[in-house]
Design a protein around this motif. Structure first.
Motif, PDB file in Angstrom:
ATOM      1  N   THR A   1      52.015 -12.380  35.618  1.00  0.00           N
ATOM      2  CA  THR A   1      51.869 -11.315  34.777  1.00  0.00           C
ATOM      3  C   THR A   1      52.274  -9.866  35.264  1.00  0.00           C
ATOM      4  OG1 THR A   1      49.508 -10.750  34.975  1.00  0.00           O
ATOM      5  CG2 THR A   1      50.304 -12.701  33.519  1.00  0.00           C
ATOM      6  N   VAL A   2      51.983  -9.599  36.638  1.00  0.00           N
ATOM      7  CA  VAL A   2      52.373  -8.373  37.043  1.00  0.00           C
ATOM      8  C   VAL A   2      53.329  -8.443  38.378  1.00  0.00           C
ATOM      9  CG1 VAL A   2      49.847  -7.406  36.823  1.00  0.00           C
ATOM     10  CG2 VAL A   2      50.501  -8.750  39.006  1.00  0.00           C
ATOM     11  N   GLY A   3      54.224  -9.627  38.181  1.00  0.00           N
ATOM     12  CA  GLY A   3      55.072  -9.708  39.158  1.00  0.00           C
ATOM     13  C   GLY A   3      54.874  -9.973  40.710  1.00  0.00           C
ATOM     14  N   GLN A   4      53.436 -10.188  40.766  1.00  0.00           N
ATOM     15  CA  GLN A   4      53.095 -10.541  42.187  1.00  0.00           C
ATOM     16  C   GLN A   4      52.931 -11.850  42.681  1.00  0.00           C
ATOM     17  OE1 GLN A   4      52.475  -7.928  44.448  1.00  0.00           O
ATOM     18  NE2 GLN A   4      53.553  -6.613  42.908  1.00  0.00           N
ATOM     19  N   GLN A   5      53.533 -12.913  42.092  1.00  0.00           N
ATOM     20  CA  GLN A   5      53.188 -14.252  42.347  1.00  0.00           C
ATOM     21  C   GLN A   5      53.558 -14.897  43.795  1.00  0.00           C
ATOM     22  OE1 GLN A   5      55.225 -12.943  40.020  1.00  0.00           O
ATOM     23  NE2 GLN A   5      57.347 -14.099  39.794  1.00  0.00           N
TER      24      GLN A   5
ATOM     25  N   PHE B   1      42.999  -8.560  44.459  1.00  0.00           N
ATOM     26  CA  PHE B   1      44.150  -8.215  43.400  1.00  0.00           C
ATOM     27  C   PHE B   1      43.564  -7.552  42.149  1.00  0.00           C
ATOM     28  CE2 PHE B   1      45.570 -12.190  45.450  1.00  0.00           C
ATOM     29  CZ  PHE B   1      46.807 -11.618  45.864  1.00  0.00           C
ATOM     30  N   GLY B   2      42.130  -7.424  42.010  1.00  0.00           N
ATOM     31  CA  GLY B   2      41.687  -6.532  40.833  1.00  0.00           C
ATOM     32  C   GLY B   2      42.228  -5.428  40.596  1.00  0.00           C
ATOM     33  N   GLY B   3      42.628  -4.541  41.598  1.00  0.00           N
ATOM     34  CA  GLY B   3      43.429  -3.384  41.377  1.00  0.00           C
ATOM     35  C   GLY B   3      44.588  -3.340  40.742  1.00  0.00           C
ATOM     36  N   ILE B   4      45.222  -4.666  40.622  1.00  0.00           N
ATOM     37  CA  ILE B   4      46.750  -4.521  40.053  1.00  0.00           C
ATOM     38  C   ILE B   4      46.628  -5.459  38.790  1.00  0.00           C
ATOM     39  CG2 ILE B   4      47.775  -3.974  42.241  1.00  0.00           C
ATOM     40  CD1 ILE B   4      48.443  -6.788  42.255  1.00  0.00           C
ATOM     41  N   LEU B   5      45.612  -6.251  38.522  1.00  0.00           N
ATOM     42  CA  LEU B   5      45.741  -6.999  37.348  1.00  0.00           C
ATOM     43  C   LEU B   5      44.946  -6.379  36.118  1.00  0.00           C
ATOM     44  CD1 LEU B   5      44.309 -10.322  38.837  1.00  0.00           C
ATOM     45  CD2 LEU B   5      46.455  -9.711  38.280  1.00  0.00           C
ATOM     46  N   PRO B   6      45.544  -6.514  34.893  1.00  0.00           N
ATOM     47  CA  PRO B   6      45.057  -5.962  33.886  1.00  0.00           C
ATOM     48  C   PRO B   6      43.653  -6.505  33.416  1.00  0.00           C
ATOM     49  CG  PRO B   6      46.724  -7.539  33.254  1.00  0.00           C
ATOM     50  CD  PRO B   6      46.848  -7.316  34.390  1.00  0.00           C
ATOM     51  N   GLU B   7      42.787  -5.863  32.626  1.00  0.00           N
ATOM     52  CA  GLU B   7      41.720  -6.320  32.291  1.00  0.00           C
ATOM     53  C   GLU B   7      41.729  -7.440  31.062  1.00  0.00           C
ATOM     54  OE1 GLU B   7      39.011  -3.370  31.042  1.00  0.00           O
ATOM     55  OE2 GLU B   7      39.162  -2.129  33.040  1.00  0.00           O
ATOM     56  N   GLN B   8      41.027  -8.419  31.281  1.00  0.00           N
ATOM     57  CA  GLN B   8      40.698  -9.539  30.183  1.00  0.00           C
ATOM     58  C   GLN B   8      40.598  -9.096  28.954  1.00  0.00           C
ATOM     59  OE1 GLN B   8      42.327 -12.572  30.403  1.00  0.00           O
ATOM     60  NE2 GLN B   8      42.827 -12.346  32.565  1.00  0.00           N
ATOM     61  N   PRO B   9      41.132  -9.483  27.980  1.00  0.00           N
ATOM     62  CA  PRO B   9      40.458  -8.872  26.744  1.00  0.00           C
ATOM     63  C   PRO B   9      39.290  -9.488  26.333  1.00  0.00           C
ATOM     64  CG  PRO B   9      42.484 -10.514  26.244  1.00  0.00           C
ATOM     65  CD  PRO B   9      42.358 -10.184  27.895  1.00  0.00           C
ATOM     66  N   GLN B  10      38.387  -8.710  25.516  1.00  0.00           N
ATOM     67  CA  GLN B  10      37.033  -9.239  25.283  1.00  0.00           C
ATOM     68  C   GLN B  10      36.924  -9.333  23.768  1.00  0.00           C
ATOM     69  OE1 GLN B  10      34.723  -9.966  27.541  1.00  0.00           O
ATOM     70  NE2 GLN B  10      35.836  -9.215  29.182  1.00  0.00           N
ATOM     71  N   GLN B  11      36.134 -10.402  23.547  1.00  0.00           N
ATOM     72  CA  GLN B  11      36.392 -10.855  22.039  1.00  0.00           C
ATOM     73  C   GLN B  11      35.211  -9.741  21.355  1.00  0.00           C
ATOM     74  OE1 GLN B  11      34.984 -14.781  21.194  1.00  0.00           O
ATOM     75  NE2 GLN B  11      35.387 -14.461  18.911  1.00  0.00           N
ATOM     76  N   THR B  12      35.640  -8.748  20.500  1.00  0.00           N
ATOM     77  CA  THR B  12      34.927  -7.750  19.870  1.00  0.00           C
ATOM     78  C   THR B  12      34.681  -7.986  18.582  1.00  0.00           C
ATOM     79  OG1 THR B  12      36.695  -6.599  19.224  1.00  0.00           O
ATOM     80  CG2 THR B  12      36.106  -6.036  21.161  1.00  0.00           C
ATOM     81  N   ALA B  13      33.578  -7.173  17.789  1.00  0.00           N
ATOM     82  CA  ALA B  13      33.268  -7.443  16.526  1.00  0.00           C
ATOM     83  C   ALA B  13      34.441  -7.502  15.593  1.00  0.00           C
ATOM     84  CB  ALA B  13      32.407  -6.665  16.227  1.00  0.00           C
ATOM     85  N   LYS B  14      35.139  -6.570  15.796  1.00  0.00           N
ATOM     86  CA  LYS B  14      36.496  -6.390  15.266  1.00  0.00           C
ATOM     87  C   LYS B  14      37.552  -7.705  15.189  1.00  0.00           C
ATOM     88  CE  LYS B  14      40.898  -3.718  14.531  1.00  0.00           C
ATOM     89  NZ  LYS B  14      41.333  -2.669  15.096  1.00  0.00           N
ATOM     90  N   ASN B  15      37.451  -8.427  16.251  1.00  0.00           N
ATOM     91  CA  ASN B  15      38.197  -9.622  16.662  1.00  0.00           C
ATOM     92  C   ASN B  15      37.513 -10.681  15.837  1.00  0.00           C
ATOM     93  OD1 ASN B  15      38.671  -8.872  19.841  1.00  0.00           O
ATOM     94  ND2 ASN B  15      39.991  -8.669  18.337  1.00  0.00           N
TER      95      ASN B  15
END
Length: 538
Positions: free
Chosen positions: A236-240, A281-295
């Motif tokens: 997803t970040v082109g670092q495969q 790799f934590g610094g280059i990866l996007p955060e995983q979406p969380q299931q919020t009340a809105k979701n």
């Protein structure tokens, strides 16, 4: 002969007689003086145990000491009862074991050296014609499998070695399905899925070193799933390109730390891999979406939308039309809809819903009283409507595709696995992030559409409807590239080995899927009945 000719013969004296008595008995050497120009396939003979070479690529590397002792005692008492099979390579004058027999040959050599008895100096053998190194290795593999279960790691190494032999004879990279066919043609019947697990173990888990002997099929599947998830995150970040280096070094680090541990704890290994992955790799990866009340509040919207779809379909039926089929009944198309959309027009993914609420929703949208369809087109419209209803329950609405070249006028497109967010920590496969039953529903409807049977028939050529799909279709790509299909089956959908049990459960227990499954079966019966009537069989 001329009587006057006298042959010159040395005189026998005490000196020469004494010298002859001092000549030692012949000893075993590396010289091969046996005649082999008169051997032929199927010939049974007794051969010196020192004239036969062990097979240098024996797939079994580990032996049960107790079993070995029992075999040795049996041969000591009764001799070798089962002949070994031998052959001769074209560039050698020595025999080599052609089909197992390494243990029997080794024991005979040991017993001859220990006892000096001549009965252990020879072994019964059957000569087989040499064909290829791959054939010899496969024959040894089959023999070992039949005589005693090999450990998973030995199998992985053996099958990978044979794969390399096949690959060396090909001018292109062999796919898993092509390798499956080659193994079958040589007498080894393994599915390409199992081959994929074995090859993954050999190619990706060797850095575990001595821990590899504790690998098994379930442990390999678990680690393969994790490897695909981690590599997918880097894609997803082109670092495969950084994945393999990370994977091998981390496996090696972990294995070196397990000096006192027995076995292979894949849960602990997985946790270690994820921790190291986050650190690197934590610094280059996007955060995983969380299931919020809105979701979560979107659940009600999804249910309302499904109910509206059902109502629209019922109205269309009363008017003699249906969105899934044009008026001529041959099937329209919805290929313009992106397969990354899973039920919402804005391309977002509806989060998992409460099964209890779904059951209530299913009861509130009861089907109208059943009546027999008047013709095949109407039966197909009912089938399509029920299929779409079932897909909507698991947020796979836009995976439905109508296509008149398929047996029942539709197929189920693969979703865009790479863009499905990981909203369910307990999801075993990517599709299960959409809904806990999404994988089972997809697998069931793939069978109903007949596309699953088409995927298993690579020899249909241009007559396969899968080749008539748009080039952008993931289903067509999976058919043409078995490696992609394997990725979808292993990671995306899963193999669903208990699907039959699941469908029976839907049919016998009150679930949101009980009604659409019943409708689908009734519609299929109606299609077949109408086809028989139209063909004059009734």
């Amino acid at each position: 002969m001329n009587k006057n000719t006298v042959s010159a013969r040395p005189k026998l004296t005490l000196e020469t007689a004494g010298l002859s008595l001092n000549v030692p008995q012949p000893v075993q050497t590396g010289m091969d003086i046996a005649r082999k120009d008169d051997v032929f396939p199927g010939l049974f003979m007794n051969v010196s145990v020192y004239e036969i070479d062990f097979f240098d690529k024996n797939p079994r590397t580990r032996h049960d000491p107790e079993l070995y002792r029992q075999i040795k005692e049996s041969i000591r008492e009764s001799g070798v009862q089962q002949p070994v099979h031998i052959t001769r390579r074209p560039d050698s004058s020595r025999f080599v074991l052609a089909q197992g027999g390494n243990t029997r040959l080794k024991i005979c050599q040991e017993l001859h050296e220990e006892t000096g008895l001549e009965r252990f100096a020879v072994i019964p053998a059957i000569f087989a014609e040499y064909t290829s190194e791959a054939d010899i290795q496969i024959a040894h593999l089959i023999e070992n499998e039949q005589r005693a279960e090999m450990c998973f790691w030995d199998k992985a190494q053996a099958y990978a070695a044979i794969r390399e032999m096949f690959q060396a004879q090909s001018d292109k990279k062999l796919s898993l399905r092509e390798l499956e066919s080659l193994f079958v043609s040589h007498g080894l019947s393994l599915t390409y899925q199992i081959l994929g697990y074995l090859f993954f173990a050999k190619d990706m888990l060797s850095s575990l070193r001595e821990k590899c002997i504790h690998l098994s099929n379930p442990k390999t599947i678990e680690l393969r799933k994790l490897a695909n998830e981690l590599e997918g995150s880097l894609k997803t970040v082109g670092q495969q390109d950084r994945f393999l280096g990370f994977w091998d070094s981390t496996l090696q680090e972990w294995a070196e730390q397990q000096t006192e541990a027995d076995g292979l704890d894949t849960a602990a290994l997985g946790k270690y891999l994820q921790q190291r992955f986050a650190e690197e790799f934590g610094g280059i990866l996007p955060e995983q979406p969380q299931q919020t009340a809105k979701n979560r509040s979107a659940t009600a919207h999804g249910q309302t939308q499904a109910a509206a779809t059902d109502a629209s379909d019922n109205a269309a039926q009363q008017q003699g039309t249906d969105k899934s089929l044009p008026e001529n009944g041959t099937g329209g198309t919805t290929d313009s809809v992106s397969v990354s959309d899973h039920g919402n027009p804005d391309g977002t993914v509806t989060p998992p819903v409460d099964p209890a609420a779904e059951r209530q929703h299913g009861q509130e949208t009861a089907a109208e009283p059943f009546r027999l369809p008047e013709n095949r087109d109407e039966a197909l419209r009912r089938l399509h409507r029920s299929v779409r209803k079932m897909l909507s329950l698991v947020h796979l609405d836009n995976c439905f595709r109508s296509h008149d070249m398929f047996r029942y006028g539709f197929y189920i497109e693969y979703p865009d696995f790479h863009n499905i967010p990981k909203t369910r920590p307990d999801a075993l496969f990517v599709i299960d992030n959409l809904h806990e039953d999404a994988g089972d529903v997809f697998a069931y409807l793939a069978k109903v559409s007949m596309q699953e049977s088409l995927l298993a028939k690579p020899d249909l050529g241009s007559s396969n409807p899968l080749l008539m799909l748009p080039e952008s279709s993931p289903l067509r790509t999976a058919y043409q590239d078995p490696d992609v299909l394997d990725e979808y089956n292993v990671m995306g959908i899963g193999e669903r080995v208990y699907l039959l049990d699941r469908v029976l459960y839907w049919q016998t227990v009150d679930t949101p899927y009980t009604e659409p499954v019943s409708e689908i079966l009734n519609a299929l019966r109606a299609v077949h009945r109408c086809e028989k009537q139209e063909n004059g069989h009734e």
